[in-house]
Every structure is written in C-alpha cells, then in structure tokens.
Design a protein around this motif. Structure first.
Motif, PDB file in Angstrom:
ATOM      1  N   GLU A 190     117.595  60.987  24.792  1.00  0.00           N
ATOM      2  CA  GLU A 190     116.329  60.296  25.008  1.00  0.00           C
ATOM      3  C   GLU A 190     115.541  60.167  23.708  1.00  0.00           C
ATOM      4  O   GLU A 190     114.974  59.108  23.409  1.00  0.00           O
ATOM      5  CB  GLU A 190     115.519  61.036  26.075  1.00  0.00           C
ATOM      6  CG  GLU A 190     116.161  60.970  27.454  1.00  0.00           C
ATOM      7  CD  GLU A 190     115.372  61.709  28.522  1.00  0.00           C
ATOM      8  OE1 GLU A 190     114.197  62.056  28.266  1.00  0.00           O
ATOM      9  OE2 GLU A 190     115.917  61.923  29.627  1.00  0.00           O
ATOM     10  N   ALA A 191     115.497  61.254  22.923  1.00  0.00           N
ATOM     11  CA  ALA A 191     114.750  61.226  21.662  1.00  0.00           C
ATOM     12  C   ALA A 191     115.364  60.233  20.680  1.00  0.00           C
ATOM     13  O   ALA A 191     114.644  59.488  19.981  1.00  0.00           O
ATOM     14  CB  ALA A 191     114.718  62.627  21.049  1.00  0.00           C
ATOM     15  N   TYR A 192     116.679  60.194  20.603  1.00  0.00           N
ATOM     16  CA  TYR A 192     117.393  59.320  19.675  1.00  0.00           C
ATOM     17  C   TYR A 192     117.154  57.850  20.016  1.00  0.00           C
ATOM     18  O   TYR A 192     116.825  57.033  19.143  1.00  0.00           O
ATOM     19  CB  TYR A 192     118.884  59.659  19.752  1.00  0.00           C
ATOM     20  CG  TYR A 192     119.794  58.931  18.799  1.00  0.00           C
ATOM     21  CD1 TYR A 192     119.690  59.112  17.423  1.00  0.00           C
ATOM     22  CD2 TYR A 192     120.787  58.080  19.278  1.00  0.00           C
ATOM     23  CE1 TYR A 192     120.547  58.459  16.543  1.00  0.00           C
ATOM     24  CE2 TYR A 192     121.659  57.431  18.416  1.00  0.00           C
ATOM     25  CZ  TYR A 192     121.538  57.625  17.058  1.00  0.00           C
ATOM     26  OH  TYR A 192     122.398  56.992  16.191  1.00  0.00           O
ATOM     27  N   VAL A 193     117.288  57.521  21.290  1.00  0.00           N
ATOM     28  CA  VAL A 193     117.087  56.131  21.715  1.00  0.00           C
ATOM     29  C   VAL A 193     115.612  55.748  21.610  1.00  0.00           C
ATOM     30  O   VAL A 193     115.273  54.624  21.222  1.00  0.00           O
ATOM     31  CB  VAL A 193     117.619  55.929  23.145  1.00  0.00           C
ATOM     32  CG1 VAL A 193     117.302  54.531  23.658  1.00  0.00           C
ATOM     33  CG2 VAL A 193     119.125  56.179  23.180  1.00  0.00           C
ATOM     34  N   LEU A 194     114.731  56.677  21.940  1.00  0.00           N
ATOM     35  CA  LEU A 194     113.287  56.408  21.839  1.00  0.00           C
ATOM     36  C   LEU A 194     112.892  56.096  20.404  1.00  0.00           C
ATOM     37  O   LEU A 194     112.174  55.116  20.140  1.00  0.00           O
ATOM     38  CB  LEU A 194     112.503  57.620  22.348  1.00  0.00           C
ATOM     39  CG  LEU A 194     110.976  57.525  22.308  1.00  0.00           C
ATOM     40  CD1 LEU A 194     110.492  56.432  23.249  1.00  0.00           C
ATOM     41  CD2 LEU A 194     110.353  58.865  22.701  1.00  0.00           C
ATOM     42  N   ALA A 195     113.347  56.909  19.454  1.00  0.00           N
ATOM     43  CA  ALA A 195     113.003  56.685  18.048  1.00  0.00           C
ATOM     44  C   ALA A 195     113.548  55.345  17.572  1.00  0.00           C
ATOM     45  O   ALA A 195     112.845  54.572  16.901  1.00  0.00           O
ATOM     46  CB  ALA A 195     113.565  57.822  17.189  1.00  0.00           C
ATOM     47  N   ALA A 197     114.335  52.671  19.387  1.00  0.00           N
ATOM     48  CA  ALA A 197     113.644  51.559  20.055  1.00  0.00           C
ATOM     49  C   ALA A 197     112.258  51.334  19.472  1.00  0.00           C
ATOM     50  O   ALA A 197     111.737  50.201  19.481  1.00  0.00           O
ATOM     51  CB  ALA A 197     113.542  51.836  21.553  1.00  0.00           C
ATOM     52  N   ALA A 198     111.671  52.403  18.934  1.00  0.00           N
ATOM     53  CA  ALA A 198     110.332  52.295  18.345  1.00  0.00           C
ATOM     54  C   ALA A 198     110.372  51.892  16.876  1.00  0.00           C
ATOM     55  O   ALA A 198     109.329  51.865  16.213  1.00  0.00           O
ATOM     56  CB  ALA A 198     109.595  53.621  18.495  1.00  0.00           C
ATOM     57  N   ARG A 290     120.466  53.085  26.303  1.00  0.00           N
ATOM     58  CA  ARG A 290     120.198  51.789  25.661  1.00  0.00           C
ATOM     59  C   ARG A 290     120.553  50.637  26.595  1.00  0.00           C
ATOM     60  O   ARG A 290     119.848  49.627  26.652  1.00  0.00           O
ATOM     61  CB  ARG A 290     120.984  51.682  24.346  1.00  0.00           C
ATOM     62  CG  ARG A 290     120.385  52.473  23.202  1.00  0.00           C
ATOM     63  CD  ARG A 290     120.992  52.087  21.862  1.00  0.00           C
ATOM     64  NE  ARG A 290     122.378  52.500  21.764  1.00  0.00           N
ATOM     65  CZ  ARG A 290     122.773  53.678  21.289  1.00  0.00           C
ATOM     66  NH1 ARG A 290     121.882  54.560  20.871  1.00  0.00           N
ATOM     67  NH2 ARG A 290     124.061  53.983  21.219  1.00  0.00           N
ATOM     68  N   ARG A 293     117.849  50.264  29.142  1.00  0.00           N
ATOM     69  CA  ARG A 293     116.680  49.621  28.536  1.00  0.00           C
ATOM     70  C   ARG A 293     116.890  48.112  28.464  1.00  0.00           C
ATOM     71  O   ARG A 293     115.968  47.327  28.765  1.00  0.00           O
ATOM     72  CB  ARG A 293     116.431  50.183  27.147  1.00  0.00           C
ATOM     73  CG  ARG A 293     115.309  49.511  26.364  1.00  0.00           C
ATOM     74  CD  ARG A 293     115.035  50.220  25.062  1.00  0.00           C
ATOM     75  NE  ARG A 293     114.010  49.540  24.302  1.00  0.00           N
ATOM     76  CZ  ARG A 293     114.237  48.683  23.285  1.00  0.00           C
ATOM     77  NH1 ARG A 293     115.501  48.431  22.927  1.00  0.00           N
ATOM     78  NH2 ARG A 293     113.233  48.098  22.645  1.00  0.00           N
TER      79      ARG A 293
END
Length: 299
Positions: A190-195, A197-198, A290, A293
């Motif tokens: 979650e942290a990897y994809v969140l970073a 995507a941001a 991903r 998303r």
C-alpha cells in the motif's frame, strides 16, 4: 550426528529444494522425494542427491527425514499409508517437519511418528530460499530438548535455532510470524503504490522504506519483486499465503484474540486470488493494488 548422517527431504518445492542444496553443500548425503518425480530428479541432478520412489523408501534409508510440503493435507498424505514416511521409519529415525501447518495437525503427526518408534521435531522455518542457502534462517524448533539436541548440529547449518517449547509450539510460532509477514507485505504494498501514485519515484520511495524505521530483511529480499513483478521467480505464492492466512484466523479464533488487521489482509489476498493471482508471489499484491486503482479511475 556427523556429516555421514543420512538425510532425506520430502517435498521439493522452493524451500525443499533450497534445503537440499544447503544440506548437500555442507556435506550430507541426501535422498529426495517429491510428488512430481521430475522435480526431484532435476534437484538431484543439480545437487548430487539420490531420488527415492516413495516417502517410505526415503525414510527407510535415512537417519533424519526433513518434511517440507505445502499444507496439512499434503503433510498427512506423505506420512500415512503403506508408502508413507511412518511405514518406513526405523526406531530412532528423526522426522523434522519444516512445513507450515496447523498446530493440531503437528500434534497428530508427532503422535504417528512416535508411535512407530521414531523421533519428531516440530521445526518450521522463517526466511526465504536464499536464507536457506546462506544458512541464515530462523529455525523454530519444538519438542523435547533431548530430541532437538539430536539434530541441532544439522539445524545449525540452516540458521539460528530457537527452542520454542513443547511439540506444537513451533507450528504456532510460525503462524504468529506469518501474521506479521503478511501484514508487512500488505503495508509495504500500500505504501509503495501510494507513494508512486502521488508522484514519488518508486525507486526513491523504496530506498527510503529500506533505510528508515521500516527497514527489515523482508524489504531487502523482496525489492526485485516489487520493482519487476512479472520478471521475478515466485518465492511465496499467494495461494500459499491464503492458506497461511486461514491458519492465522483459525488460531486467533481458537485462542480468542481479535485480529482485525489479519482479517483485512485475508480479504486483500482473497481479492487477488479472485483476479487470478494464486500462482503469483506475495509481493505482487502491489501490482494488484495498481490494477484496482486503474479500474476505479475508469469506473
């Protein structure tokens, strides 16, 4: 026990194959058996091990039998019946079960082995295939101290040996470890994809995850899968993760511990399985996030 001690490895998946390689590298003669004989023959050709026709044959020619199979049903199957491990045991043969299974099944298997005159050591391991080959596993040994001492010289070649307690506690400890492992993987995904995507460069984000308070061995040996999910060999399939998540929830219910995060993680794994990820590595959950998303943005 000396290096002349004859060993067998039953189950030649990722971990079983790594066990064979490590045990052969430190000089032990090893006999292997696998449900798919071609797999056993391939590992034997690469390591100099001998292939047995049945678990009974492997056990009957060995002093110590390592078991590394996928689940409870497979573990029972290789122990039971006319061609099973128990049928081939000689008095004093030690069975070291490294499989991740329900503690109740471990107790049942130990009773079967001891009833046939064998010695049982409940000994799941924590780490990757590369950890096996490097001799850096955490070995979660359980059973009588004297029984553990019989095989400790062999287990010391695999990594750091912990005597957890009586039979069944090794299996219980492995379930607890996998509760944390699955949580780490889900959080990292979650942290990897969140970073990413941001707008943060994913390599930079991973560098920070490794260097900061979140750094752990898991992050180091899983980096390749996170960065190249389609090009990296599977080490821990999501199908097996799902099985282990079920073990976590069953143990939690048995001992009365609420595990809301484990329940959420099980749901995330189940969603990936529904999308065809059963044979993918645990860390491809980031790729699945991903995809979810992308679906959401299209919808």
């Amino acid at each position: 026990m000396s290096e002349a001690t004859r060993l067998a490895v039953i189950g030649i998946g990722n971990m079983g194959a790594a066990l064979v390689k490590r045990l052969r590298a430190v000089g032990y003669p090893v006999t292997v058996w696998n449900r798919t004989r071609e797999t056993a023959e391939d590992v034997a050709a690469r390591t100099g091990a001998t292939v047995a026709g049945t678990p009974r044959e492997a056990a009957g020619t060995s002093d110590v039998v390592f078991v590394s199979v996928a689940n409870d049903a497979a573990d029972l199957a290789v122990h039971e019946g006319r061609d099973g491990i128990v049928a081939g045991l000689r008095r004093g043969t030690t069975v070291v079960d490294t499989s991740t299974i329900d503690p109740h099944t471990t107790l049942r298997l130990a009773e079967m082995v001891r009833g046939a005159g064998g010695v049982h050591v409940d000994s799941p391991v924590s780490g990757s295939g590369s950890s096996v080959e490097a001799g850096t596993l955490a070995v979660l040994a359980a059973g009588d101290a004297a029984d553990l001492d019989r095989v400790r010289p062999i287990l010391d070649h695999l990594g750091k040996v912990f005597h957890i307690g009586p039979t069944g506690t090794g299996a219980t400890m492995k379930v607890a470890i996998n509760t944390l492992l699955i949580a780490i993987n889900q959080g990292l995904s979650e942290a990897y994809v969140l970073a990413q995507a941001a707008g943060i460069d994913p390599a930079t984000a991973y560098d920070v995850f490794e260097a900061g308070a979140t750094g752990a061995p898991f992050l180091k040996y899983k980096r390749a899968v996170f960065e190249h999910p389609d090009d990296t060999p599977v080490a821990f399939s999501l199908g097996l993760v799902s099985k282990d998540a079920d073990l976590v929830l069953a143990l939690a219910e048995r001992v009365g511990v609420p595990v809301p995060q484990a329940q959420a993680n099980k749901a995330a794994v189940a969603a990936a399985l529904d999308d065809g990820y059963a044979d993918r590595d645990i860390s491809t959950l980031a790729k699945h996030l991903r995809e979810l998303r992308t679906r959401s943005s299209r919808g």
